[in-house]
Design a protein around this motif. Sequence first.
Motif, PDB file in Angstrom:
ATOM      1  N   LYS A  38       3.366   4.619  -9.190  1.00  0.00           N
ATOM      2  CA  LYS A  38       3.464   4.889 -10.494  1.00  0.00           C
ATOM      3  C   LYS A  38       3.604   6.325 -10.108  1.00  0.00           C
ATOM      4  CE  LYS A  38       0.001   2.194 -12.809  1.00  0.00           C
ATOM      5  NZ  LYS A  38      -0.484   1.574 -13.186  1.00  0.00           N
ATOM      6  N   GLU A  39       3.143   7.286 -11.187  1.00  0.00           N
ATOM      7  CA  GLU A  39       2.783   8.932 -10.940  1.00  0.00           C
ATOM      8  C   GLU A  39       2.152   9.237  -9.856  1.00  0.00           C
ATOM      9  OE1 GLU A  39       6.262   9.913 -11.744  1.00  0.00           O
ATOM     10  OE2 GLU A  39       5.227  11.158 -11.495  1.00  0.00           O
ATOM     11  N   GLY A  40       1.546   9.712  -8.345  1.00  0.00           N
ATOM     12  CA  GLY A  40       1.045  10.330  -7.967  1.00  0.00           C
ATOM     13  C   GLY A  40       1.087   9.527  -6.866  1.00  0.00           C
ATOM     14  N   PHE A  41       1.223   8.136  -6.789  1.00  0.00           N
ATOM     15  CA  PHE A  41       1.030   7.182  -5.388  1.00  0.00           C
ATOM     16  C   PHE A  41       2.593   6.596  -5.301  1.00  0.00           C
ATOM     17  CE2 PHE A  41      -3.277   6.550  -7.934  1.00  0.00           C
ATOM     18  CZ  PHE A  41      -3.592   5.867  -6.364  1.00  0.00           C
ATOM     19  N   ARG A  42       4.003   8.128  -5.878  1.00  0.00           N
ATOM     20  CA  ARG A  42       5.174   6.784  -5.408  1.00  0.00           C
ATOM     21  C   ARG A  42       5.680   7.276  -4.526  1.00  0.00           C
ATOM     22  NH1 ARG A  42       8.617   5.810  -9.123  1.00  0.00           N
ATOM     23  NH2 ARG A  42       7.192   6.978 -11.050  1.00  0.00           N
ATOM     24  N   GLY A  43       6.038   6.652  -3.465  1.00  0.00           N
ATOM     25  CA  GLY A  43       6.308   6.056  -2.235  1.00  0.00           C
ATOM     26  C   GLY A  43       4.956   6.141  -1.268  1.00  0.00           C
ATOM     27  N   LYS A  44       3.978   5.771  -1.990  1.00  0.00           N
ATOM     28  CA  LYS A  44       2.715   5.966  -0.878  1.00  0.00           C
ATOM     29  C   LYS A  44       1.978   4.147  -1.055  1.00  0.00           C
ATOM     30  CE  LYS A  44       0.992  10.733  -1.046  1.00  0.00           C
ATOM     31  NZ  LYS A  44       0.807  11.606  -2.489  1.00  0.00           N
ATOM     32  N   PRO A  45       0.461   4.246  -0.367  1.00  0.00           N
ATOM     33  CA  PRO A  45       0.130   2.732  -0.785  1.00  0.00           C
ATOM     34  C   PRO A  45      -0.420   3.053  -2.112  1.00  0.00           C
ATOM     35  CG  PRO A  45      -0.280   2.905   1.245  1.00  0.00           C
ATOM     36  CD  PRO A  45       0.763   4.645   0.909  1.00  0.00           C
ATOM     37  N   GLY A  46      -0.753   1.758  -3.103  1.00  0.00           N
ATOM     38  CA  GLY A  46      -1.156   1.823  -3.956  1.00  0.00           C
ATOM     39  C   GLY A  46      -2.794   1.177  -3.918  1.00  0.00           C
ATOM     40  N   PRO A  83      -0.669  -9.248   8.493  1.00  0.00           N
ATOM     41  CA  PRO A  83      -1.700  -9.989   7.387  1.00  0.00           C
ATOM     42  C   PRO A  83      -1.511  -8.767   5.844  1.00  0.00           C
ATOM     43  CG  PRO A  83      -3.039  -9.817   9.540  1.00  0.00           C
ATOM     44  CD  PRO A  83      -1.501  -8.903   9.975  1.00  0.00           C
ATOM     45  N   ILE A  84      -1.125  -7.926   5.591  1.00  0.00           N
ATOM     46  CA  ILE A  84      -0.659  -7.009   4.598  1.00  0.00           C
ATOM     47  C   ILE A  84      -0.878  -5.817   4.842  1.00  0.00           C
ATOM     48  CG2 ILE A  84      -3.138  -6.289   3.759  1.00  0.00           C
ATOM     49  CD1 ILE A  84      -1.990  -7.170   0.950  1.00  0.00           C
ATOM     50  N   LEU A  85       1.432  -5.650   4.532  1.00  0.00           N
ATOM     51  CA  LEU A  85       1.839  -3.626   4.900  1.00  0.00           C
ATOM     52  C   LEU A  85       2.477  -4.165   3.475  1.00  0.00           C
ATOM     53  CD1 LEU A  85       3.291  -3.680   7.800  1.00  0.00           C
ATOM     54  CD2 LEU A  85       1.108  -3.318   7.766  1.00  0.00           C
ATOM     55  N   PRO A  86       2.028  -2.041   3.109  1.00  0.00           N
ATOM     56  CA  PRO A  86       1.622  -2.127   1.249  1.00  0.00           C
ATOM     57  C   PRO A  86       3.655  -1.400   1.718  1.00  0.00           C
ATOM     58  CG  PRO A  86       0.226  -1.020   2.502  1.00  0.00           C
ATOM     59  CD  PRO A  86       0.397  -1.510   4.087  1.00  0.00           C
ATOM     60  N   THR A 115      -3.197  -3.306  -3.469  1.00  0.00           N
ATOM     61  CA  THR A 115      -2.717  -3.421  -2.509  1.00  0.00           C
ATOM     62  C   THR A 115      -4.330  -3.044  -1.397  1.00  0.00           C
ATOM     63  OG1 THR A 115      -0.689  -3.089  -2.910  1.00  0.00           O
ATOM     64  CG2 THR A 115      -0.868  -3.113  -0.476  1.00  0.00           C
ATOM     65  N   ALA A 116      -4.251  -1.614  -1.846  1.00  0.00           N
ATOM     66  CA  ALA A 116      -5.857  -1.499  -0.549  1.00  0.00           C
ATOM     67  C   ALA A 116      -6.465  -2.450  -0.874  1.00  0.00           C
ATOM     68  CB  ALA A 116      -6.004  -0.033  -1.220  1.00  0.00           C
ATOM     69  N   ARG A 117      -6.926  -3.112  -1.874  1.00  0.00           N
ATOM     70  CA  ARG A 117      -8.521  -3.898  -2.010  1.00  0.00           C
ATOM     71  C   ARG A 117      -7.705  -5.366  -1.965  1.00  0.00           C
ATOM     72  NH1 ARG A 117     -13.050  -5.659  -3.057  1.00  0.00           N
ATOM     73  NH2 ARG A 117     -13.546  -7.324  -4.137  1.00  0.00           N
ATOM     74  N   LEU A 118      -6.339  -5.462  -2.095  1.00  0.00           N
ATOM     75  CA  LEU A 118      -6.089  -6.600  -1.185  1.00  0.00           C
ATOM     76  C   LEU A 118      -6.471  -7.053   0.510  1.00  0.00           C
ATOM     77  CD1 LEU A 118      -3.462  -7.852  -3.590  1.00  0.00           C
ATOM     78  CD2 LEU A 118      -4.997  -8.997  -3.636  1.00  0.00           C
ATOM     79  N   ALA A 119      -6.457  -5.337   0.881  1.00  0.00           N
ATOM     80  CA  ALA A 119      -6.193  -5.229   1.737  1.00  0.00           C
ATOM     81  C   ALA A 119      -7.683  -5.278   2.278  1.00  0.00           C
ATOM     82  CB  ALA A 119      -5.787  -4.058   2.463  1.00  0.00           C
ATOM     83  N   GLU A 120      -8.737  -4.803   1.332  1.00  0.00           N
ATOM     84  CA  GLU A 120      -9.950  -5.115   2.076  1.00  0.00           C
ATOM     85  C   GLU A 120     -10.544  -6.658   2.006  1.00  0.00           C
ATOM     86  OE1 GLU A 120     -12.407  -3.265  -0.675  1.00  0.00           O
ATOM     87  OE2 GLU A 120     -11.761  -0.721  -0.618  1.00  0.00           O
ATOM     88  N   LEU A 121      -9.625  -7.323   0.796  1.00  0.00           N
ATOM     89  CA  LEU A 121      -9.803  -9.323   0.977  1.00  0.00           C
ATOM     90  C   LEU A 121      -9.592  -9.901   2.164  1.00  0.00           C
ATOM     91  CD1 LEU A 121      -9.634  -9.718  -2.666  1.00  0.00           C
ATOM     92  CD2 LEU A 121     -11.791  -9.703  -1.692  1.00  0.00           C
ATOM     93  N   VAL A 122      -8.232  -9.408   2.945  1.00  0.00           N
ATOM     94  CA  VAL A 122      -8.186 -10.219   3.695  1.00  0.00           C
ATOM     95  C   VAL A 122      -8.151  -9.806   5.211  1.00  0.00           C
ATOM     96  CG1 VAL A 122      -5.604  -9.876   4.822  1.00  0.00           C
ATOM     97  CG2 VAL A 122      -5.102  -9.970   2.766  1.00  0.00           C
ATOM     98  N   TRP A 123      -8.343  -8.410   5.262  1.00  0.00           N
ATOM     99  CA  TRP A 123      -9.278  -8.077   6.843  1.00  0.00           C
ATOM    100  C   TRP A 123     -11.025  -8.539   6.477  1.00  0.00           C
ATOM    101  CZ3 TRP A 123      -6.423  -7.237  10.691  1.00  0.00           C
ATOM    102  CH2 TRP A 123      -5.297  -6.920  10.933  1.00  0.00           C
ATOM    103  N   ALA A 124     -11.384  -8.859   5.663  1.00  0.00           N
ATOM    104  CA  ALA A 124     -12.610  -9.247   5.592  1.00  0.00           C
ATOM    105  C   ALA A 124     -12.601 -10.570   5.792  1.00  0.00           C
ATOM    106  CB  ALA A 124     -13.348  -9.446   4.093  1.00  0.00           C
ATOM    107  N   LEU A 163      -2.039   0.472   7.080  1.00  0.00           N
ATOM    108  CA  LEU A 163      -1.923   0.326   5.438  1.00  0.00           C
ATOM    109  C   LEU A 163      -1.777   1.812   5.364  1.00  0.00           C
ATOM    110  CD1 LEU A 163      -5.037  -2.041   5.729  1.00  0.00           C
ATOM    111  CD2 LEU A 163      -2.656  -2.591   5.060  1.00  0.00           C
ATOM    112  N   GLY A 164      -2.102   2.905   5.809  1.00  0.00           N
ATOM    113  CA  GLY A 164      -2.132   4.399   5.464  1.00  0.00           C
ATOM    114  C   GLY A 164      -1.328   4.796   4.838  1.00  0.00           C
ATOM    115  N   SER A 165       0.495   4.397   5.249  1.00  0.00           N
ATOM    116  CA  SER A 165       1.486   5.262   5.222  1.00  0.00           C
ATOM    117  C   SER A 165       1.929   4.063   4.777  1.00  0.00           C
ATOM    118  CB  SER A 165       1.798   5.111   6.774  1.00  0.00           C
ATOM    119  OG  SER A 165       2.169   4.228   7.677  1.00  0.00           O
ATOM    120  N   GLY A 166       2.435   2.880   4.788  1.00  0.00           N
ATOM    121  CA  GLY A 166       3.007   2.004   4.243  1.00  0.00           C
ATOM    122  C   GLY A 166       3.866   1.356   5.365  1.00  0.00           C
ATOM    123  N   ILE A 167       5.236   0.365   4.721  1.00  0.00           N
ATOM    124  CA  ILE A 167       6.316   0.315   5.269  1.00  0.00           C
ATOM    125  C   ILE A 167       7.850   1.007   4.285  1.00  0.00           C
ATOM    126  CG2 ILE A 167       5.697  -0.511   7.440  1.00  0.00           C
ATOM    127  CD1 ILE A 167       7.142  -2.798   5.278  1.00  0.00           C
TER     128      ILE A 167
END
Length: 287
Positions: free
Chosen positions: A259-267, A245-248, A270-279, A126-130
Motif C-alpha cells: 500500500k501507499e507508504g509501504f510499497r516495496g517495504k515489509p508491511g 520461518p517468515i520473510l516479507p 507480516t511484522a505482527r505475524l513475524a512476532e508471533l512466529v519468533w515467539a 525481516l527489515g528489508s524483505g526479499i
Amino acid sequence: QLAYVNGRILPLADASLHVEDRGTQFADAVYEVCAVMNGRILDWGPHLVRLRRNLAELGIIWSMADGPFGLQARRLIAANGHKDCLLYIQISRGVARRDHAFPDAAPASVVMTVRRFDFGQRVRQLGSGIKVITRPDNRWGRVDIKTTGLLGNVLAKQAAREAGAFEAWLLAGETVREGSSTNAWIVKDGRIITHPTGTSILPGIARDSLIRLATAAQMVVEERPFTLAEARDADEAFLTSTTAPILPVVAVDEHRIGKEGFRGKPGPVTARLAELVWAEVARQTGW
Ligand code: PMP
C-alpha cells in the motif's frame, strides 16, 4: 562434520550410499529438513507425522519407531556440536538391482546430515524483505509428497538466483501455488491468504504453524488459490519455510508490493505475524 548412515555416525567425508540406492537412480526417497535452534528441534512431532505419511504414500517400509529415531537424530545433533543448524533426513526404498518396480526385500536406507545455519540472518531480513520471481510450475502431480525428485524446484530456484531474487513462485496458469522451497502468502484487507493443501503444494510445517498462530491471534486466514494479479495488487506478501520461518516479499517480478507508504517495504501484518512466529520459536527452543 558428522553424518548418520543406517545406524552409524561417521565423518561426512566417509559417509556414502550404495550406487544402486533407489534414491539416486529413481529419486525413490522422501526427506525432511528440520530447524535446530539452541540444540532443540523445532516442530519435531509434525515433521515425523509428515515423514511417516510420505513413506506410507509411497509404500516405503521403515520399521524404526519414533522414540529410537528421535534419539538417533539427537545423538547426531549432539555429536556435531552446533546449537543452530539444519537437520536433513532422507529415507529411500533401499538398494536393489535397477528395476522400476519395487524390490522384494530391500531395507530402507536412512541418512541424516547436520549443517550449521544462521537463523539470525532471517531475523535481519525481516527489515528489508526479499524479492521473488515467477516461473511455470512444471513439477509432477504429487508435490504434496516430499520426495527428493526436486529437479523442477532446483531449476526454478536457480532462475531466481540468477535474477537476484530469493525465491521463485510457481504458477499453474494464473494461480500462484508456492515457492520452489517455501510456501507463498498474500495479505489483502487484513485477510491472510495462502493456497490450500491438496496435491499441488507441499504442506509446509511452517505454513501450518503460522495458520495456527494467526488464528489463535484472531486474525483471518483464507486457504484458497490466489492469482498473480492478486499478488501484485496485494497489501503485503510473504513466504514461510523451515529455513525461513517468515520473510516479507516486497517485489514480485520487479513489481513492488504494498500500500501507499509501504510499497516495496515489509508491511504491518507480516511484522505482527513475524512476532508471533519468533515467539513460538522462543517458546519451543528458548532461542
Ligand atoms: N514448499 C516446498 C516445495 C518446499 O520444498 C518446502 C520446504 N520443504 C516448503 C514449501 C516449506 O515447507 P516447510 O515449512 O515444512 O519447510
